[in-house]
Design an enzyme around this catalytic site. Structure first.
Site, PDB file in Angstrom:
ATOM      1  N   THR A 227       0.342  10.989  -8.846  1.00 31.25           N
ATOM      2  CA  THR A 227       0.802  11.667  -9.733  1.00 31.25           C
ATOM      3  C   THR A 227       1.677  10.713 -10.722  1.00 31.25           C
ATOM      4  OG1 THR A 227       1.371  13.407  -8.182  1.00 31.25           O
ATOM      5  CG2 THR A 227       2.581  13.709 -10.112  1.00 31.25           C
TER       6      THR A 227
ATOM      7  N   PHE B 146       5.672  -7.909   7.684  1.00 29.15           N
ATOM      8  CA  PHE B 146       5.972  -6.446   7.519  1.00 29.15           C
ATOM      9  C   PHE B 146       5.389  -6.237   5.817  1.00 29.15           C
ATOM     10  CE2 PHE B 146       8.278  -2.986   5.680  1.00 29.15           C
ATOM     11  CZ  PHE B 146       8.649  -2.380   6.707  1.00 29.15           C
TER      12      PHE B 146
ATOM     13  N   LYS C 274      11.212  -3.500  -4.824  1.00 28.63           N
ATOM     14  CA  LYS C 274      12.614  -3.971  -4.744  1.00 28.63           C
ATOM     15  C   LYS C 274      13.200  -4.471  -5.865  1.00 28.63           C
ATOM     16  CE  LYS C 274      12.214  -4.877   0.068  1.00 28.63           C
ATOM     17  NZ  LYS C 274      13.273  -4.155   1.141  1.00 28.63           N
TER      18      LYS C 274
ATOM     19  N   ASP D 229       2.286 -10.736  -0.753  1.00 31.24           N
ATOM     20  CA  ASP D 229       3.412  -9.826  -0.737  1.00 31.24           C
ATOM     21  C   ASP D 229       4.348 -10.194  -1.236  1.00 31.24           C
ATOM     22  OD1 ASP D 229       5.145  -7.733  -0.213  1.00 31.24           O
ATOM     23  OD2 ASP D 229       4.184  -7.175   1.584  1.00 31.24           O
TER      24      ASP D 229
END
Ligand code: PSZ
Length: 501
Positions: free
Chosen positions: A382, A218, A358, A327
């Site tokens: 942004t 994931f 997280k 990751d």
């Protein structure tokens, strides 16, 4: 009984102090300062079933304006503290899921409350800048003293902040593709043809590069990330995707010490497949520019592989000139007992790029200098994160150091896993494959229905747990989860298993 009463009274006194403190008195009383470490309730307290009537009413309201069927219950964050999540019906639950593993040091930690109350921080909390163009004066200093101070074993010097895990991975992929193309071009500028064709999504401006990922992984739900996410069909259904290589991830047999040889063979099989895929995709002209991997596959079912597997995978990436992207969105921030899970591999050079989010309060990624984009605005958006989150993570890191929370995780994790092993021995028909590192633990239920039932029963007994994969229950407590919380959980869960029908 007497000691229980005493501890209740103590907790009440502590709560009163804390409440004063949270509700914003300017000077912190001595008592409040002292209880930093013990800022917690003394146990679950249940008043209704969960979700209770107030939660149900709010669910109805929310469901009128969006699909809110994923909501478990509504929360009262002002009353939640330490390891305990309080819901809108006044139920207080030991939270072992901690906002899908994203809450580093418990609810309403006094150190963070204090940070928010300091007048010099107000500007940072209320004026969110476009960081890529108008950063505040303390931005480089804050990055250095917070995120870059924990950039991993090889201490990569470069950092990009982002707002969530998916956009961190998405931009890490882009960084890798640009690095790879630059390498192929020999660091010359793009041709006119490349500049023209990229505008219409065509080769050579848009090369057919790929990222190799693993089955069960994931890495997020945005469209690039989703091409590397393979945990559940519901995440991917109806979304166009890339033909990128997907390697099998080892499926280890437990207990590990009984299946040493089988597991080694299983890992070798997967690594062989990785190399075959790299060769095959290069032939197909879909060159593998990078490999992305979680140190422990989390959403996919808490699938572990040995440190040796990752060392060899890292070598394969190097051998074939692919970037190695680790990751650490779910595994990072201390929950495995080291700050980054990949530190367990014992490599000097474990990653080219590492993504986080997280528990780090902000998303982002570290990378080696050679991965720096060769022009401004190539990796950009942004906000590029949020400096108020950098203030929070700086203080979280202080608390982790001051309270020695990594040692705490190792200790409490041992209590938790030992207890799970014990329950597994007593209830082998309900619990198997107990596994974990630090407090990042899990076990398998016999099937999905039993798993889901166990989670619901536990919740009504005052413990919030999460599921992952098709039949696992995962533990994702905060870093202030201590041995006594582990024992409290194990007692409650042991009763649940004894009564389970
Ligand atoms: O259902 C979901 O969207 C969930 S439930 C848990 C996650 C996502 N985890 C997010 C995650 C992750 O665990 C890893 C290893 N990599 C990337 C992500 C994506 O992070 P977010 O959700 O912040 O985009």
């Amino acid at each position: 009984m007497a000691s229980m009463l005493l501890s209740r009274q103590l907790t009440c006194a502590v709560q009163q102090n804390c409440r004063l403190f949270v509700s914003g008195c300017r000077s912190i009383s001595q008592a409040a300062a002292k209880i930093d470490v013990d800022f917690d309730y003394d146990g679950p307290l249940m008043k209704t079933e969960v979700p209770g009537p107030r939660s149900r009413e709010l669910m109805k309201q929310l469901n009128g304006i969006q699909n809110a069927e994923s909501v478990h219950f509504f929360c009262n964050y002002n009353e939640s503290r330490g390891n305990y999540l309080v819901d809108v019906d006044g139920n207080r639950m030991l939270d072992l899921y901690s906002q899908i593993s994203s809450l580093p040091i418990g609810y309403s930690h006094p150190a963070l409350v204090k940070l928010l109350q300091q007048p010099q921080n107000v500007g940072t909390f209320i004026n969110r800048p476009a960081l890529g163009v108008f950063p505040p004066d303390n931005f480089p200093e804050k990055l250095k003293e917070s995120l870059l101070s924990v950039s991993g074993p090889k201490r990569p010097s470069q950092i990009v902040t982002m707002s969530c895990g998916s956009c961190s991975n998405e931009n890490a992929f882009k960084t890798i593709f640009m690095w790879y193309r630059n390498k192929e071009r020999g660091n010359t500028g793009a041709t006119k043809e490349e500049l023209d064709t990229c505008m219409i999504n065509q080769y050579p401006g848009c090369p057919d590069y790929s990222i190799l990922s693993f089955m069960g992984a994931f890495h997020g739900r945005t469209m690039g990330c989703l091409a590397t996410t393979h945990s559940k069909a519901i995440h991917k259904l109806d979304i166009p995707s890339f033909d990128w290589p997907i390697a099998p991830f080892p499926r280890l047999k437990y207990p590990l010490e009984e299946f040493v040889k089988e597991n080694q063979q299983e890992e070798a099989r997967c690594l062989e497949e990785v190399e075959d895929l790299i060769v095959k995709y290069r032939k197909k002209k879909k060159t593998v520019a990078g490999i992305v991997v979680e140190p422990i596959q989390s959403e996919g079912g808490d699938n572990h592989a040995s440190d040796d597997f990752f060392r060899k995978l890292r070598d394969i990436a190097r051998k074939h000139g692919c970037a190695f992207l680790v990751d650490e969105v779910q595994t990072g921030g201390g929950c495995t007992g080291k700050f980054w899970a990949h530190e367990h591999w014992g490599l000097d050079d474990p990653a080219d790029v590492m993504t986080f989010s997280k528990k780090m309060m902000t998303g982002g990624f570290f990378h080696k200098e050679e991965f720096r984009p060769n022009a401004p605005f190539r990796i950009f958006n942004t906000w590029l994160g949020d400096p108020s989150k950098n203030l929070l993570i700086a203080e979280v890191l202080n608390v982790i150091k001051r309270e020695d929370l990594l040692s705490n995780v190792t200790h409490a994790g041992k209590a938790l896993l030992t207890g799970l092993m014990d329950l597994q021995a007593r209830y082998p028909h309900l619990i198997s494959r107990a596994r974990g590192r630090g407090t990042f633990c899990s076990f398998d239920a016999p099937d999905e229905t039993t798993r889901n039932k166990l989670i619901l029963i536990a919740r009504n007994k005052g413990v919030v747990l999460g599921g992952c994969g098709d039949r696992s229950i995962r533990f994702r407590p905060t870093l202030v989860f201590r041995d006594h919380h582990a024992h409290l959980f194990l007692n409650i869960f042991s009763d649940i298993l004894a009564d389970f029908k």
